[in-house]
Motif scaffolding. Structure first.
Motif, short mmCIF file in Angstrom:
data_model
loop_
_atom_site.label_atom_id
_atom_site.label_comp_id
_atom_site.label_asym_id
_atom_site.label_seq_id
_atom_site.Cartn_x
_atom_site.Cartn_y
_atom_site.Cartn_z
N LEU A 126 49.25 36.50 39.06
CA LEU A 126 47.81 36.68 38.86
C LEU A 126 47.32 37.88 39.65
CD1 LEU A 126 46.57 32.97 39.19
CD2 LEU A 126 47.16 34.21 37.10
N PHE A 127 46.30 38.54 39.13
CA PHE A 127 45.68 39.68 39.77
C PHE A 127 44.25 39.27 40.15
CE2 PHE A 127 48.84 41.51 36.84
CZ PHE A 127 49.60 42.24 37.74
N PRO A 128 44.04 38.86 41.41
CA PRO A 128 42.75 38.27 41.79
C PRO A 128 41.55 39.22 41.72
CG PRO A 128 44.47 37.63 43.33
CD PRO A 128 45.04 38.71 42.47
N GLU A 129 41.78 40.53 41.61
CA GLU A 129 40.64 41.43 41.44
C GLU A 129 39.97 41.22 40.08
OE1 GLU A 129 41.63 45.65 43.15
OE2 GLU A 129 43.51 44.53 42.81
N GLY A 130 40.71 40.69 39.13
CA GLY A 130 40.15 40.38 37.82
C GLY A 130 40.25 41.48 36.80
N THR A 131 40.39 42.73 37.25
CA THR A 131 40.52 43.86 36.34
C THR A 131 41.15 45.01 37.10
OG1 THR A 131 39.33 45.27 34.75
CG2 THR A 131 38.25 44.85 36.86
N ARG A 132 41.58 46.03 36.39
CA ARG A 132 42.19 47.18 37.04
C ARG A 132 41.15 48.00 37.79
NH1 ARG A 132 44.35 50.27 32.24
NH2 ARG A 132 42.89 48.90 31.15
N SER A 133 41.55 48.51 38.95
CA SER A 133 40.66 49.35 39.76
C SER A 133 40.38 50.67 39.04
CB SER A 133 41.32 49.63 41.12
OG SER A 133 40.61 50.62 41.82
N MET A 134 39.15 51.11 39.10
CA MET A 134 38.77 52.39 38.51
C MET A 134 39.13 53.56 39.40
SD MET A 134 37.45 51.80 35.54
CE MET A 134 36.62 53.37 35.22
N SER A 135 39.32 53.31 40.70
CA SER A 135 39.55 54.39 41.66
C SER A 135 40.91 54.33 42.32
CB SER A 135 38.47 54.33 42.76
OG SER A 135 38.61 53.13 43.51
N GLY A 136 41.61 53.22 42.17
CA GLY A 136 42.87 53.04 42.87
C GLY A 136 42.70 52.25 44.15
N GLU A 137 41.46 52.15 44.65
CA GLU A 137 41.19 51.36 45.84
C GLU A 137 41.12 49.89 45.46
OE1 GLU A 137 40.95 52.38 49.02
OE2 GLU A 137 41.52 54.39 48.30
N MET A 138 41.72 49.04 46.26
CA MET A 138 41.73 47.62 45.96
C MET A 138 40.35 47.02 46.13
SD MET A 138 44.27 44.68 47.51
CE MET A 138 43.16 43.79 48.59
N GLY A 139 39.92 46.26 45.15
CA GLY A 139 38.63 45.60 45.22
C GLY A 139 38.73 44.23 45.87
N ALA A 140 37.61 43.54 45.94
CA ALA A 140 37.59 42.19 46.51
C ALA A 140 38.35 41.23 45.61
CB ALA A 140 36.15 41.73 46.70
N PHE A 141 39.01 40.27 46.22
CA PHE A 141 39.70 39.23 45.47
C PHE A 141 38.71 38.14 45.08
CE2 PHE A 141 44.49 39.41 46.74
CZ PHE A 141 44.55 40.72 46.29
N LYS A 142 38.73 37.75 43.82
CA LYS A 142 38.00 36.57 43.41
C LYS A 142 38.78 35.35 43.87
CE LYS A 142 36.04 38.93 39.40
NZ LYS A 142 35.92 38.95 37.92
N PRO A 143 38.11 34.24 44.19
CA PRO A 143 38.79 33.10 44.83
C PRO A 143 39.57 32.19 43.88
CG PRO A 143 36.46 32.64 44.61
CD PRO A 143 36.65 34.06 44.13
N GLY A 144 39.64 32.53 42.59
CA GLY A 144 40.28 31.64 41.64
C GLY A 144 41.74 31.34 41.94
N ALA A 145 42.52 32.37 42.28
CA ALA A 145 43.95 32.15 42.58
C ALA A 145 44.11 31.29 43.83
CB ALA A 145 44.66 33.49 42.75
N ALA A 146 43.28 31.54 44.84
CA ALA A 146 43.33 30.75 46.07
C ALA A 146 42.96 29.30 45.79
CB ALA A 146 42.41 31.36 47.12
#
Length: 231
Positions: A126-146
């Motif tokens: 699973l990719f907890p960010e939910g979508t691909r980064s537009m800038s390459g910088e990692m975004g916040a993780f959504k809590p669904g996987a946790a």
């Protein structure tokens, strides 16, 4: 409703092995220069579990699946947007990635499918960010996987992907020339602490993936310096 039977099928696993290890991995590895660290952290890990990784490129899923030990990747399943993949594209996605469909207009179906797969012993990517980064910088993780990890009582395996955005950023149709470097760094399995809620555990997972990403970049720079590629 998606049945777990196809995901646990030995026949499907055999075909997927040929697709992943015979076609996909050699192809992706021919387009990029991949280094993998941390496979030993999976030595004692038994399914089911949830692989959580940062997400910035269409290369991410094949890179992770190709980097995990063959035994661990054999039944690994990942989600794919039902509104993005259809027809022959969906059939190929299901073959190569053991994908299960997710309706991005809601989360009910996803929760049901992921729980059923974990109950059947299938590890998930699973990719907890939910979508691909537009800038390459990692975004916040959504809590669904946790939350899924806590609810099902399974560990999470943090994995960092460094360099995939530079190799093939969102919007690109192909990998950049010159076999751009990519590093996969596999961390140690993690579980929620007693009384730790999904938000707090998700933030701790994100912190670990960021740390693994920094470590991956440092390892790549050291390796390049040793080969004389950088001053």
């Amino acid at each position: 409703m998606t049945s777990p039977n196809r995901y646990t099928s030995r026949g499907h696993a055999g075909l997927r092995f040929l697709a992943q290890r015979g076609l996909m991995k050699p192809f992706i590895w021919s387009l990029t220069s991949v280094q993998v660290y941390g496979r030993e952290n999976m030595d004692d890990l038994q399914p089911p579990y949830i692989v959580v990784a940062n997400h910035a490129s269409h290369l991410d899923a094949p890179l992770v699946m190709g980097s995990l030990p063959t035994k661990q990747a054999r039944y690994l399943a990942t989600n794919a947007a039902a509104d993005y993949f259809s027809g022959i594209r969906w059939q190929l996605t299901r073959l190569f990635f053991n994908a299960f469909p997710v309706d991005r207009t809601g989360v009910r179906g996803r929760n049901r499918i992921t729980k059923d797969l974990l109950d059947a012993g299938i590890p998930l990517l699973l990719f907890p960010e939910g979508t691909r980064s537009m800038s390459g910088e990692m975004g916040a993780f959504k809590p669904g996987a946790a939350a899924l990890s806590i609810g099902q009582g399974v560990p999470c395996l943090p994995v960092a992907i460094a360099g995939a955005y530079d190799a093939m950023p969102k919007g690109a149709n192909w990998v950049k020339k010159g076999r751009p470097p990519v590093t996969i760094n596999i961390g140690r399995p993690m579980s929620a602490e007693p009384d730790e809620d999904a938000v707090a555990f998700s933030e701790r997972l994100a912190k670990e993936v960021r740390a693994l990403t920094d470590e991956a970049m440092e390892r790549r720079e050291r390796a390049d310096r040793a080969r004389g590629k950088i001053d």
